[in-house]
Enzyme design. Structure first.
Site, PDB file in Angstrom:
ATOM      1  CG  ASP A  26      -1.567   1.387   1.495  1.00  0.00           C
ATOM      2  OD1 ASP A  26      -2.398   1.557   0.533  1.00  0.00           O
ATOM      3  OD2 ASP A  26      -1.370   1.873   2.508  1.00  0.00           O
ATOM      4  CB  VAL A  27       1.398   3.943  -2.225  1.00  0.00           C
ATOM      5  CG1 VAL A  27       2.418   5.239  -2.416  1.00  0.00           C
ATOM      6  CG2 VAL A  27       1.859   3.038  -3.254  1.00  0.00           C
TER       7      VAL A  27
END
Length: 238
Positions: free
Chosen positions: A14-15
């Protein structure tokens, strides 16, 4: 039985919220608007309102949706109305910064794994994030690419298909994320080994991220990306 770090060929990430400090970026811009307007501002209140606004039925793709979100939350925060402020909030996304440990940790991990980004953000925003992180990714999947957002299993399935074409399998993936709702719960249901980066470990609640119906105990748990990188290097050096 939990796998060891040597069992993986890929790390998926996930960013926004895990690698990029979206809460800090969001609050900083709203606070600046509040200062200019001469009104008091509470960052945690803003995050709570943001969370509710982002999960309304008429939600659009992030971060373009921030223009709409601003229109929803501004009156409740006493901030000035106007689409120009919403556009300012959206456009500030390109300057959101990584957490201080993100880029260095990713560079260390990239020596051992193929890193794949999985973000609910649009590609224009992801390209800014990737550059800020030092362009560490072997591949990147955005909402524009998948046509859907996590926790939709279809997002993950597209990544699995890519990994299989690359000669790997989902058993060789460690999924790394801070969101219990968007990532940790669904990755468990899909049979992935996961790693929870608890960015808000020193703060109560879930901030700008929706609260999950049920907490999922992760396979690995760290409060920073540096902690993960340290653990990997220690494990593989043993």
């Amino acid at each position: 039985m939990t796998k060891s770090f040597g069992d993986f060929r890929y790390m998926t990430f996930d960013v926004v919220g895990t690698l990029i400090d979206f809460e800090g970026g969001l609050v900083d811009t709203l606070a600046a608007i509040a200062r200019e307007a001469g009104v008091a501002f509470d960052g945690e209140q803003a995050l709570n309102l943001y969370r509710s606004a982002r999960y309304m039925p008429d939600v659009q793709h992030f971060p373009d949706d921030l223009v709409r979100v601003y229109g929803v939350i501004a009156p409740k925060l006493g901030l000035p109305a106007g689409e120009s402020h919403g556009r300012r909030l959206r456009d500030a996304v390109k300057d959101w910064r990584p957490f201080p440990d993100s880029a260095a940790a990713l560079a260390r991990l990239a020596k051992r794994y193929k890193l794949i980004a999985m973000t609910n953000a649009q590609r224009w925003a992801f390209e800014h994030f990737a550059r800020a992180l030092g362009n560490p990714f072997y591949a990147g999947f955005t909402v524009d690419d998948t046509g859907t957002e996590k926790p939709d299993p279809r997002f993950f399935e597209q990544v699995f298909a890519f990994v299989e074409k690359d000669g790997g399998s989902r058993d060789q993936i460690l999924h790394v994320a801070q969101s219990q709702y968007h990532d940790i719960g669904i990755s468990r249901r899909l049979g992935l080994t996961n790693c929870w980066i608890q960015r808000r470990h020193a703060q109560p609640g879930y901030g700008g991220t929706i609260e999950p119906e049920n907490f999922t105990e992760p396979d690995f748990h760290f409060t920073s990306m540096a902690g993960l990188a340290d653990a990997v290097e220690s494990s593989l050096a043993a």
